[in-house]
Design a protein around this motif. Structure first.
Motif, PDB file in Angstrom:
ATOM      1  N   CYS A  89     162.271 -64.047   5.456  1.00 55.41           N
ATOM      2  CA  CYS A  89     161.459 -65.230   5.164  1.00 55.41           C
ATOM      3  C   CYS A  89     161.553 -65.618   3.695  1.00 55.41           C
ATOM      4  O   CYS A  89     161.522 -64.766   2.803  1.00 55.41           O
ATOM      5  CB  CYS A  89     159.995 -64.966   5.510  1.00 55.41           C
ATOM      6  N   SER A  90     161.622 -66.926   3.462  1.00 52.14           N
ATOM      7  CA  SER A  90     161.592 -67.455   2.101  1.00 52.14           C
ATOM      8  C   SER A  90     160.140 -67.763   1.723  1.00 52.14           C
ATOM      9  O   SER A  90     159.254 -67.782   2.593  1.00 52.14           O
ATOM     10  CB  SER A  90     162.418 -68.739   2.025  1.00 52.14           C
TER      11      SER A  90
ATOM     12  N   GLN B 266     158.889 -70.618   3.665  1.00 53.03           N
ATOM     13  CA  GLN B 266     158.484 -70.295   5.032  1.00 53.03           C
ATOM     14  C   GLN B 266     157.139 -69.564   5.059  1.00 53.03           C
ATOM     15  O   GLN B 266     156.360 -69.736   5.984  1.00 53.03           O
ATOM     16  CB  GLN B 266     159.546 -69.432   5.712  1.00 53.03           C
ATOM     17  N   LEU B 267     156.881 -68.766   4.051  1.00 48.46           N
ATOM     18  CA  LEU B 267     155.628 -68.022   3.978  1.00 48.46           C
ATOM     19  C   LEU B 267     154.461 -68.906   3.552  1.00 48.46           C
ATOM     20  O   LEU B 267     153.311 -68.613   3.879  1.00 48.46           O
ATOM     21  CB  LEU B 267     155.776 -66.838   3.017  1.00 48.46           C
TER      22      LEU B 267
ATOM     23  N   VAL C 120     165.373 -64.655   0.382  1.00 46.90           N
ATOM     24  CA  VAL C 120     164.470 -64.219   1.451  1.00 46.90           C
ATOM     25  C   VAL C 120     164.062 -62.762   1.240  1.00 46.90           C
ATOM     26  O   VAL C 120     164.764 -61.995   0.581  1.00 46.90           O
ATOM     27  CB  VAL C 120     165.109 -64.394   2.841  1.00 46.90           C
TER      28      VAL C 120
END
Length: 71
Positions: free
Chosen positions: A11-12, A15-16, A6
């Protein structure tokens, strides 16, 4: 998830650049290329931050290119 790479905001890349569509409120990716472009951009950012190496970046891009996201 535990062990996920992350950024400083937690955020990974997944997720982005979620397969379902951009996180900015749009319903879906306009094209597969838009999804892949997001993964490449975020992957390059993670590379510059030294969060992932070249092998991991290449694998992310390969998986994005082979995915059905944005189609």
């Amino acid at each position: 998830p535990g062990g996920a790479t992350v950024d400083s905001s937690g955020c990974s890349i997944e997720q982005l650049c979620p397969c379902a569509g951009p996180p900015a409120g749009a319903n879906a990716w306009k094209s597969h290329g838009d999804y892949v472009s997001c993964v490449v951009q975020q992957g390059q950012r993670f590379r510059s931050l030294r969060l992932i190496d070249q092998r991991e970046f290449s694998e992310l891009v390969r998986e994005a290119a082979q995915s059905s996201c944005g189609r």
